[in-house]
Design an enzyme around this catalytic site. Structure first.
Site, PDB file in Angstrom:
ATOM      1  N   ARG A 312       0.825  -1.202   0.000  1.00 36.11           N
ATOM      2  CA  ARG A 312       0.000   0.000   0.000  1.00 36.11           C
ATOM      3  C   ARG A 312       0.852   1.241   0.000  1.00 36.11           C
ATOM      4  NH1 ARG A 312      -3.318  -2.241  -1.694  1.00 36.11           N
ATOM      5  NH2 ARG A 312      -5.522  -2.427  -1.183  1.00 36.11           N
ATOM      6  N   GLU A 341      -4.014   7.754  -5.019  1.00 35.54           N
ATOM      7  CA  GLU A 341      -4.142   7.077  -6.326  1.00 35.54           C
ATOM      8  C   GLU A 341      -5.328   7.631  -7.099  1.00 35.54           C
ATOM      9  OE1 GLU A 341      -4.155   2.829  -5.764  1.00 35.54           O
ATOM     10  OE2 GLU A 341      -2.165   2.838  -4.853  1.00 35.54           O
ATOM     11  N   HIS A 361      -0.912   0.262  -9.726  1.00 35.55           N
ATOM     12  CA  HIS A 361      -1.677  -0.646  -8.844  1.00 35.55           C
ATOM     13  C   HIS A 361      -2.188  -1.871  -9.619  1.00 35.55           C
ATOM     14  CE1 HIS A 361      -4.185  -0.687  -4.892  1.00 35.55           C
ATOM     15  NE2 HIS A 361      -3.952  -1.923  -5.321  1.00 35.55           N
TER      16      HIS A 361
HETATM   17  N1  LIG Z   1      -0.812  -4.226  -5.112  1.00 36.63           N
HETATM   18  C1  LIG Z   1      -1.922  -4.907  -5.088  1.00 36.63           C
HETATM   19  O1  LIG Z   1      -2.678  -4.916  -6.053  1.00 36.63           O
HETATM   20  C2  LIG Z   1      -2.263  -5.702  -3.901  1.00 36.63           C
HETATM   21  C3  LIG Z   1      -1.863  -5.280  -2.675  1.00 36.63           C
HETATM   22  N2  LIG Z   1      -2.193  -6.015  -1.570  1.00 36.63           N
HETATM   23  C4  LIG Z   1      -1.730  -5.521  -0.269  1.00 36.63           C
HETATM   24  O2  LIG Z   1      -0.934  -6.526   0.322  1.00 36.63           O
HETATM   25  C5  LIG Z   1      -1.246  -6.636   1.683  1.00 36.63           C
HETATM   26  C6  LIG Z   1      -0.952  -8.037   2.162  1.00 36.63           C
HETATM   27  O3  LIG Z   1      -1.815  -8.957   1.564  1.00 36.63           O
HETATM   28  P1  LIG Z   1      -1.902 -10.476   2.093  1.00 36.63           P
HETATM   29  O4  LIG Z   1      -0.562 -11.042   2.186  1.00 36.63           O
HETATM   30  O5  LIG Z   1      -2.899 -11.168   1.271  1.00 36.63           O
HETATM   31  O6  LIG Z   1      -2.474 -10.207   3.537  1.00 36.63           O
HETATM   32  P2  LIG Z   1      -2.223 -11.075   4.847  1.00 36.63           P
HETATM   33  O7  LIG Z   1      -3.209 -10.588   5.821  1.00 36.63           O
HETATM   34  O8  LIG Z   1      -2.220 -12.516   4.502  1.00 36.63           O
HETATM   35  O9  LIG Z   1      -0.775 -10.663   5.317  1.00 36.63           O
HETATM   36  C7  LIG Z   1      -0.469  -9.446   5.917  1.00 36.63           C
HETATM   37  C8  LIG Z   1       0.606  -9.716   6.947  1.00 36.63           C
HETATM   38  O10 LIG Z   1       1.096  -8.479   7.425  1.00 36.63           O
HETATM   39  C9  LIG Z   1       1.397  -8.662   8.785  1.00 36.63           C
HETATM   40  N3  LIG Z   1       1.494  -7.381   9.473  1.00 36.63           N
HETATM   41  C10 LIG Z   1       0.490  -6.606   9.951  1.00 36.63           C
HETATM   42  N4  LIG Z   1       1.004  -5.517  10.550  1.00 36.63           N
HETATM   43  C11 LIG Z   1       2.356  -5.617  10.450  1.00 36.63           C
HETATM   44  C12 LIG Z   1       3.429  -4.792  10.876  1.00 36.63           C
HETATM   45  N5  LIG Z   1       3.196  -3.658  11.533  1.00 36.63           N
HETATM   46  N6  LIG Z   1       4.669  -5.187  10.601  1.00 36.63           N
HETATM   47  C13 LIG Z   1       4.893  -6.347   9.946  1.00 36.63           C
HETATM   48  N7  LIG Z   1       3.907  -7.174   9.523  1.00 36.63           N
HETATM   49  C14 LIG Z   1       2.662  -6.802   9.765  1.00 36.63           C
HETATM   50  C15 LIG Z   1       0.272  -9.508   9.289  1.00 36.63           C
HETATM   51  O11 LIG Z   1       0.604 -10.135  10.509  1.00 36.63           O
HETATM   52  C16 LIG Z   1       0.095 -10.484   8.162  1.00 36.63           C
HETATM   53  O12 LIG Z   1       0.860 -11.648   8.354  1.00 36.63           O
HETATM   54  C17 LIG Z   1      -2.712  -6.256   1.744  1.00 36.63           C
HETATM   55  O13 LIG Z   1      -3.051  -5.727   3.025  1.00 36.63           O
HETATM   56  C18 LIG Z   1      -2.866  -5.232   0.667  1.00 36.63           C
HETATM   57  O14 LIG Z   1      -2.734  -3.937   1.208  1.00 36.63           O
HETATM   58  C19 LIG Z   1      -2.880  -7.175  -1.665  1.00 36.63           C
HETATM   59  C20 LIG Z   1      -3.291  -7.628  -2.873  1.00 36.63           C
HETATM   60  C21 LIG Z   1      -3.041  -6.904  -4.108  1.00 36.63           C
HETATM   61  O1  LIG Z   2      -6.441  -6.669  -2.976  1.00 40.09           O
HETATM   62  C1  LIG Z   2      -5.822  -5.631  -2.755  1.00 40.09           C
HETATM   63  O2  LIG Z   2      -5.502  -5.243  -1.633  1.00 40.09           O
HETATM   64  C2  LIG Z   2      -5.440  -4.783  -3.861  1.00 40.09           C
HETATM   65  O3  LIG Z   2      -4.754  -3.824  -3.640  1.00 40.09           O
HETATM   66  C3  LIG Z   2      -5.972  -5.035  -5.193  1.00 40.09           C
HETATM   67  O4  LIG Z   2      -6.562  -3.836  -5.573  1.00 40.09           O
HETATM   68  P1  LIG Z   2      -7.598  -3.794  -6.775  1.00 40.09           P
HETATM   69  O5  LIG Z   2      -8.719  -4.702  -6.387  1.00 40.09           O
HETATM   70  O6  LIG Z   2      -6.890  -4.294  -7.968  1.00 40.09           O
HETATM   71  O7  LIG Z   2      -8.030  -2.381  -6.877  1.00 40.09           O
END
Ligand SMILES: NC(=O)C1=CN([C@@H]2O[C@H](COP(=O)(O)OP(=O)(O)OC[C@H]3O[C@@H](n4cnc5c(N)ncnc54)[C@H](O)[C@@H]3O)[C@@H](O)[C@H]2O)C=CC1
Ligand SMILES: O=C(O)C(=O)COP(=O)(O)O
Length: 623
Positions: A312, A341, A361
């Site tokens: 993010r 964004e 993104h």
């Molecule tokens: N660029 C994109 O399109 C996408 C971005 N994302 C972002 O990726 C992030 C992670 O996604 P997932 O792995 O599926 O989520 P997840 O919930 O499986 O993993 C997130 C991890 O971050 C850890 N965490 C929370 N606070 C923390 C801190 N202060 N320091 C270190 N670790 C911490 C949690 O304990 C958890 O293990 C989402 O929250 C989202 O913001 C997710 C999908 C797509």
């Molecule tokens: O799943 C997330 O956290 C993402 O950031 C994906 O974002 P989007 O659904 O592609 O706008």
């Protein structure tokens, strides 16, 4: 115990509450209408029902449908059978197909202005969004029918979850569906930055052939730090190991041994910053992670570090990153996400930096991920709107338990005790303590069951708390209680008066009022039937069904006192349907009666004015 009595005129009469046969009983039949109010008096002396309750009933003729399903009612009764769903943010069409297959109505609107969205949101029971739509307090205020917001993806930082919770709206996401795609983008950006692919591409497209300019570095043997070792972080770790990288990480929620099994060496952040050649971020955006990469943390990093952010915007402070790219401290960075964004004009310098790789993104923008999250969100939302499951709900942890049929009688009991506590209290409730004991079909000592019961007590209590300006529900009652400064707690100990009682299950709600006064009400489910079994420290309290309107008072335990009350009620044409008296040697008796209809404040004052009667209160416990 008498449960039913054969009568020549009326056939079998059910006796409710069950009546323990004392030495003498006087049986009379009364009509439940105001026309015949008080007719019970014409039968003369009334032998009071006492000491009925200490008997377990293992079965009951009362069915759950008759009782009403408190948990489902809290969320679903208001939801129409066919829900109206608004699908925004270019969600994959599979989402709409599923809603329609399941009999719901889905509208797709991809080009709405904020004003247009505000104008129509009130028509919908559910909303599906990705990262573009912001569920702000303004939008939620207009979403008057909203029951559930489904995030087709992981990050929920674009949703004001606290405000949604306050409004009784469930928020759910679909983690997992885009893990592979996002991890793949993170690795792609890592390779792009390490091998300077975008720069070389631009140079070639400009007609140049600059082989010396774009010297890169190998990943093999280098240390990569994964900050946030959840689904995506773990997948990146696995693939980084495929490049023969050494993987270190930081995640406060991941146990060290679990990390070791994944080949991730966990360490504290200062060590992570100091040891890593590459840093990739995979945490949600929270107050803890906001500006995690800033001037100070960058100063602790190795010179020439490469940073990737596919998580993010806002986790990296963009001003600090630009300075570090300009100074060469950070050799290069790759960003998929931005603090705003699309990024504003003021971000141009960063975005145009030659050693910054950027994508708009795109982490989840693959066909596979979009089908996965669209399908998952539609199925999850249908299940929730239909009361079948609560997968992916992020703001209320106990909905699944609240939906279990065995919990329903306990929830009815809890809500009615909450309503009663609020209505019989003379001043504001400042503390609520819950104790649960036993349970057979439902284990009401389990932590999740206790949370559901406490939330249900608070739902009932807040309904009759004038300071509460929002309609309380099972979803928002813990939040509202906290917001109103009502301290809640869960205690393991059974109420002292109930120790060694024969009840197989007990819920006790202790309250403390603003003036320090305390009250305690306990209830028990007999079969499937909720009953009050204890009020304050009153011993031998008769079991009493918590339903309809009840009038309660303490009175001198002598002949004629209850009669005086009944006469006042008769004069006011208030019919008494049920009457129980709890007695205690040398103390005031506690009389509780169920009346038909309402009782006016005027009649209440008349009862209060009777010299042998104290603490008269009335509570409406209707569903
Ligand atoms: N660029 C994109 O399109 C996408 C971005 N994302 C972002 O990726 C992030 C992670 O996604 P997932 O792995 O599926 O989520 P997840 O919930 O499986 O993993 C997130 C991890 O971050 C850890 N965490 C929370 N606070 C923390 C801190 N202060 N320091 C270190 N670790 C911490 C949690 O304990 C958890 O293990 C989402 O929250 C989202 O913001 C997710 C999908 C797509
Ligand atoms: O799943 C997330 O956290 C993402 O950031 C994906 O974002 P989007 O659904 O592609 O706008």
């Amino acid at each position: 115990m008498f449960f039913k009595i054969k009568s020549h005129t009326f056939g079998f009469l059910f006796v409710s509450p069950p009546f323990q046969p004392p030495s003498t009983i006087l049986l009379c039949v009364t009509y439940p209408s105001s026309e015949h109010a008080g007719i019970v008096l014409s039968c003369g002396r009334l032998r009071l029902f006492r000491d009925l309750q200490r008997e377990r009933r293992e079965s009951s003729p009362m069915s759950l449908s008759k009782l009403g399903l408190a948990g489902r009612r809290a969320f679903h009764a208001a939801a129409p059978r066919a829900a109206r769903i608004l699908c925004l943010d270019n969600i994959d069409p599979v989402c709409v197909d599923i809603f329609q297959e399941r009999g719901h109505h889905a509208d797709v609107k991809n080009k709405l202005s904020v004003e247009q969205l505000h104008g129509i949101i009130g028509n919908y029971d559910g909303m599906v969004i990705r990262s573009a739509t912001k569920a702000t307090p303004d939008l939620l205020a207009k979403a008057t029918n909203m029951k559930v917001i489904g995030r087709a993806g992981v990050g929920i930082d674009n949703i004001d979850v606290a405000e949604a919770t306050r409004k009784g709206v469930l928020v759910m996401n679909t983690p997992g569906g885009n893990t592979v795609s996002t991890a793949q983008l993170a690795i792609s950006l890592l390779c792009s930055a390490a091998r300077r692919i975008p720069e070389a591409d631009i140079s070639m497209k400009a007609g140049k052939w600059e082989r010396k300019k774009f010297m890169g570095q190998e990943l093999k043997g280098k240390t990569i730090a994964i900050v946030g070792c959840g689904r995506i972080g773990q997948m990146v770790a696995k693939w980084a190991q495929g490049f023969d990288m050494e993987v270190i990480g930081f995640d406060p929620a991941l146990p060290k041994d679990a990390a070791a099994e994944l080949g991730i060496q966990l360490m504290d952040l200062p060590d992570v910053w100091a040891k890593a050649d590459f840093i990739t971020l995979h945490t949600p955006l929270t107050p803890d992670t906001q500006d995690l990469v800033n001037d100070e943390s960058i100063a602790q990093m190795k010179d020439g570090v490469i940073i990737v952010n596919c998580a993010r915007g806002g986790i990296i402070n963009e001003d600090a990153l630009l300075k570090a790219l300009n100074s060469g401290k950070v050799a290069s960075a790759a960003l998929d996400v931005y603090s705003s964004e699309p990024p504003p004009e003021s971000s141009r310098e960063l975005l145009q930096h030659p050693r910054l790789v950027c994508t708009p993104h795109l982490g989840a923008s693959t066909e596979e991920a979009q089908v996965n999250v669209a399908r998952d969100v539609a199925v999850q939302m249908c299940d929730t709107l239909e009361g079948k499951a609560y997968t992916g709900v992020v703001n209320v942890s106990y909905m699944a338990v609240a939906n279990e049929p065995a919990m329903q009688p306990y929830m009815i009991l809890a809500e009615r005790i909450g309503k009663m506590q609020a209505q019989i209290s003379s001043s504001k409730v400042v503390k609520v303590g819950l104790r649960t004991y036993g349970g057979k079909a439902a284990n009401i000592e389990a932590n999740s069951a206790r949370q559901v019961i406490l939330a249900t007590v608070m739902k009932g209590l807040l309904q009759y708390t004038k300071e509460c300006k929002t309609a309380p529900s099972l979803i928002n009652s813990p939040f509202l209680s906290k917001e109103m400064g009502i301290e809640t707690s869960i205690d393991d100990k059974i109420h002292a008066v109930l120790v060694n009682s024969p009840y197989t299950n007990v819920i006790t709600v202790d309250i403390t009022l603003e003036d320090g006064e305390t009250h305690s009400i306990s209830g028990s489910v007999f079969g499937e039937e909720p009953n009050l079994v204890q009020i304050d420290n009153h011993r031998s309290f008769p079991a009493f069904k918590p339903e309809g309107t009840i009038v309660m008072f303490r009175n001198e335990d002598r002949a004629g006192v209850v009669l005086q009350v009944l006469q006042e009620l008769e004069a006011a044409e208030v019919n008494v349907g049920r009457l129980n008296v709890g007695r205690q040697e040398g103390e005031l008796a506690l009389t509780i009666m169920g009346i038909d209809g309402e009782i006016t404040p005027d009649v209440m004052s008349k009862l209060g004015a009777l010299s042998a009667v104290r603490e008269v209160s009335v509570a409406n416990l209707s569903a």
